[in-house]
Motif scaffolding. Sequence first.
Motif, PDB file in Angstrom:
ATOM      1  N   ALA A  90       7.513  -3.930  -5.605  1.00 37.78           N
ATOM      2  CA  ALA A  90       6.147  -4.354  -5.311  1.00 37.78           C
ATOM      3  C   ALA A  90       5.919  -5.794  -5.755  1.00 37.78           C
ATOM      4  O   ALA A  90       5.292  -6.598  -5.036  1.00 37.78           O
ATOM      5  N   ALA A 128       2.066   1.726  -3.479  1.00 40.92           N
ATOM      6  CA  ALA A 128       0.967   2.222  -4.311  1.00 40.92           C
ATOM      7  C   ALA A 128       0.755   3.715  -4.086  1.00 40.92           C
ATOM      8  O   ALA A 128       0.523   4.475  -5.040  1.00 40.92           O
ATOM      9  N   SER A 129       0.841   4.153  -2.833  1.00 39.42           N
ATOM     10  CA  SER A 129       0.725   5.576  -2.518  1.00 39.42           C
ATOM     11  C   SER A 129       1.824   6.381  -3.201  1.00 39.42           C
ATOM     12  O   SER A 129       1.577   7.442  -3.783  1.00 39.42           O
ATOM     13  N   LEU A 183       0.836  -1.206   0.000  1.00 37.92           N
ATOM     14  CA  LEU A 183       0.000   0.000   0.000  1.00 37.92           C
ATOM     15  C   LEU A 183       0.874   1.261   0.000  1.00 37.92           C
ATOM     16  O   LEU A 183       0.535   2.261  -0.652  1.00 37.92           O
ATOM     17  N   LEU A 241       7.472  -0.654  -9.339  1.00 37.13           N
ATOM     18  CA  LEU A 241       6.742  -1.887  -9.631  1.00 37.13           C
ATOM     19  C   LEU A 241       7.604  -3.124  -9.369  1.00 37.13           C
ATOM     20  O   LEU A 241       7.077  -4.201  -9.082  1.00 37.13           O
ATOM     21  N   CYS A 288       3.579   5.528  -5.915  1.00 37.68           N
ATOM     22  CA  CYS A 288       3.375   5.502  -7.370  1.00 37.68           C
ATOM     23  C   CYS A 288       2.308   6.507  -7.789  1.00 37.68           C
ATOM     24  O   CYS A 288       2.480   7.251  -8.765  1.00 37.68           O
ATOM     25  N   ALA A 289       1.180   6.529  -7.053  1.00 34.58           N
ATOM     26  CA  ALA A 289       0.096   7.448  -7.389  1.00 34.58           C
ATOM     27  C   ALA A 289       0.567   8.901  -7.295  1.00 34.58           C
ATOM     28  O   ALA A 289       0.248   9.731  -8.159  1.00 34.58           O
TER      29      ALA A 289
END
Length: 487
Positions: free
Chosen positions: A468, A371-372, A368, A465, A374-375
């Motif tokens: 991850a 993902a934060s 998570l 990525l 990357c966003a």
Amino acid sequence: MNDSDTSAILPEEFAPSVRDETPDADASSLDADMPSGSPVRCGRPPFPCPLPVSVEPVLFLCMFSLALQMPLYTQYLWDRISEDLGYNGTKAGGCQNSSGQPDPLEKEVATQTARWSLYISLAGFGVGLVVVTLLGSWSDRVGRRRLLVVPSLGLALQAGVYLAVMYLRLGVAWLLLGRLLSGLSGDFNAVLAGCFAHAGDTSARRSRTFRVAVLEATLGLAGMLASVVGGNWRRAQGYINPFWLALACNLAAALYAWLFVRDTVTPDPGARLLSGEHHRAVLRLFGPRGKGGRGPLLWLYTLCFFLVVLVHSGSRELYVLFELSPPLCWGPQMVGYGSAALHLAYLSSLLGLRVLQLGLDDSWVALLGLASNCAALLVISNAATTALMFTGYGLNFLSMASTPVLRSKLSKLVESSQQGALFASVACVESLCSLVASGVFMSLYPATLHVFKGFPFLFGALILLIPASIIGAIRCREMRGAHDGTS
């Protein structure tokens, strides 16, 4: 206040660090969560601290000193080289459009400043790479307190040399001496190694990730405060007074470590500092014969840590350039707000990690966090307005949750007698990340500026990525193994 009274008021994450040397029933229950081979806790400091902190003040003071000095000595280099070459102009901002030809003298000043900055960075990294692995493994045999005191004094020597250069108007080459002295004492990497190794020694396995996250939040808080104080103070009073504060912070860190930090390792009277055994211990740690076949996992998690910190370091160096140039054209005040918003991610990630751990495994928390990150990078890469830029900073709120998880997983893979060697290696990887990030991202930005200005941030999101995928694959394998074992 005695140790038993202290333990009663401390949160569970810090309780193991203040146990009495005589084991009792409560201490035995805590040891059940500690790694096997845990060293005997010993080394009462002269003045045991009754507060629920241990090495946080040392880390805060050293990080504050470092974050205060770094931008100031670069600016000092620019001013001194400009004075030596007779250049009286100012560096043009990114939003100033000028049809005239660039000043060749300004170009020479910029070139020499960049060259000396590189020399100073490489000097500290090259010497520190050898010394910090030596000190880290040495601390596994003599204790963490010395590992904290020695580099703190080295950082104080560095600040003292910088002050001497400013007072005596010495050549900029003398700044190299200060960096070498700091490198010979292990530099800031040794402080990182000592603090995280101490956390690995004193925390139970179930609470180690949050304990490490507290230390990382301390780094962010110190960096945020230093970034706010440094620039304004330099404009008001010049360079000298901020460097006096940096010197005082390092001396205070060394004094605090010696007086208040409880040692966590039984000292070995026969341990020698200058011994090849310390470096061999690091090599064995990552060797193919790691205990329980954990060598591959160490390498995989270290690779993940390298890639995550690489993106953090590379993108952080570009944010200011991105904000100063069109279309944002931020001024110093807005850049300061942006820096504060960036450092707030350390605190929000600490809170988010604590909440998410109530229902999720650490691996999912790390995913998570990635993902934060990357966003946030995707939004910032396309930011053409101030609102969109701060939206990207807002999406970054959980980005710093992945690194404490990775540090914790690495710590749990080794014995307590190897924590110093492990975190010394991790600190070297972190230092290497800074050098590689500067080379990669600072080269990528001008190369793609006229094609897609935000491409380096998009590139960073793509790199994330990889860790991850690795973390997700390892977690799925662990879940499958647990299912097969229970079926």
